[in-house]
Scaffold this active site. Structure first.
Site, PDB file in Angstrom:
ATOM      1  CB  SER A  77      -0.928   0.026   1.216  1.00 50.74           C
ATOM      2  OG  SER A  77      -1.612   1.272   1.219  1.00 50.74           O
ATOM      3  CB  THR A 115      -6.741  -2.154   1.037  1.00 50.78           C
ATOM      4  OG1 THR A 115      -6.534  -2.660  -0.274  1.00 50.78           O
ATOM      5  CG2 THR A 115      -5.572  -2.529   1.923  1.00 50.78           C
ATOM      6  CE  LYS A 135     -10.648  -2.050  -1.116  1.00 44.20           C
ATOM      7  NZ  LYS A 135     -10.443  -1.354  -2.364  1.00 44.20           N
ATOM      8  CG  ASN A 184     -12.552   2.932  -0.425  1.00 43.12           C
ATOM      9  OD1 ASN A 184     -13.603   3.513  -0.182  1.00 43.12           O
ATOM     10  ND2 ASN A 184     -11.616   3.456  -1.190  1.00 43.12           N
ATOM     11  N   GLY A 229     -14.164 -10.279  -5.819  1.00 38.92           N
ATOM     12  CA  GLY A 229     -13.754  -9.982  -4.440  1.00 38.92           C
ATOM     13  C   GLY A 229     -14.250  -8.613  -4.003  1.00 38.92           C
TER      14      GLY A 229
END
Ligand code: ATR
Length: 278
Positions: free
Chosen positions: A14, A62, A66, A87, A128
């Site tokens: 990230s 993340t 989520k 998010n 997802g």
């Protein structure tokens, strides 16, 4: 000190802390700090409690939380409702509210590159946490949307969610179609990877796109932005297709979250884009 977090697992990839801390410095929010934290599902409640108490000002969520985070929240708002994907967390009147800035972020990324998806055929890989945000954008005006996922049941759930939006929009019902994992539609304009495959270097999706060879009109879009070029994109480039990574979607979703937390709409300038090169 005003504390902000991005939570996920894995989380090393990230770049949210780098971007948000850059903007916090730029806009002189010097008492603010944004960090990343690898968490397990059992940690979610504790983090949300800290948001409720104001000990954490804002959170980005993340992979893979989520969807999983939703039962722990007091309320979900905006695009988070029709996508069932959150998010961004904020505290409002002692309530922890979940928002979705991925949908708008994804839409902006297409708009700014002039990518037209009206009346186009779309192929979404994965079902997802982020897939419903991508689907929400395409259901508005695309012609046909094909969804494939290794676990078919999740593709079916995603289709159900998309069909609710389609119904609300008053569009005809058979826009979304499920494709078996490993198969692909004959005609396709945009292929979007929404799976987590590629986050770890050298991981590859076991899918064959040879039929699209030398077709410059097909865009392969990977939501992953780190690494910049996943095998999904490398292969597409070699095949002669157009490619795009998740960098701009990432920056747009971050911009919207930053504005929600601070009231400041940060500029996505060259210097911010360059930060991602480091
Ligand atoms: P979640 O699946 O818990 O929502 P996610 O990280 O948001 O978590 O989504 C991961 C996505 O990548 C899913 O579409 C997942 O497919 P499954 O639903 O079948 O798990 C996909 N994915 C992860 N590993 C994969 C693999 N090795 N091959 C194919 N798809 C994979």
């Amino acid at each position: 000190m005003k504390k902000y977090l991005v939570i996920g697992n894995p989380i090393t990839h990230s770049l949210s802390p780098m971007i948000h801390n850059y903007w916090m410095k730029k806009y002189k929010l010097l008492e603010s700090i944004y960090e990343k934290k690898k968490v397990e599902k059992r940690d979610l409640n504790n983090i949300i409690d800290k948001v409720r108490k104001g000990e954490i000002k804002g959170v980005n969520v993340t992979v893979p939380f989520k969807k999983e985070i939703i039962p722990f929240l007091d309320e979900i708002k905006g695009d988070a409702k029709l996508t069932e994907s959150v998010n961004t967390l904020c505290q409002e009147n002692k309530k922890v509210c979940g928002y979705n800035t991925d949908t708008e972020g994804f839409k902006n990324s297409l708009k700014e590159k002039g990518i037209n998806y009206d009346n186009k055929n779309i192929f979404i890989l994965g079902a997802g946490g982020v897939s419903s945000s991508v689907l929400k954008v395409f259901v508005e005006t695309s012609k046909k949307i094909y969804i494939t996922n290794r676990t078919k049941e999740k593709a079916k759930q995603l289709k159900k969610l998309g069909d609710i939006s389609i119904n609300l929009l008053g569009r005809k019902k058979n826009i979304i179609e499920i494709v078996d994992w490993g198969k692909k539609p004959k005609v396709c304009d945009i292929v979007v990877n929404t799976t987590s495959i590629g986050l770890v270097k050298n991981e590859s999706l076991d899918l064959n796109f040879e039929d699209y060879e030398n077709n410059k009109n097909v865009l392969f879009y990977d939501l992953i932005y780190n690494p910049k070029e996943t095998n999904f994109l490398k292969d597409a480039k070699l095949r002669g297709n157009k490619i795009m990574n998740g960098e701009m979607m990432f920056l747009w979703q971050a911009q919207i979250a930053f504005q929600m937390w601070t009231g400041i709409s940060p500029v996505i300038g060259d210097e911010v884009i360059k930060l991602l090169d480091k």
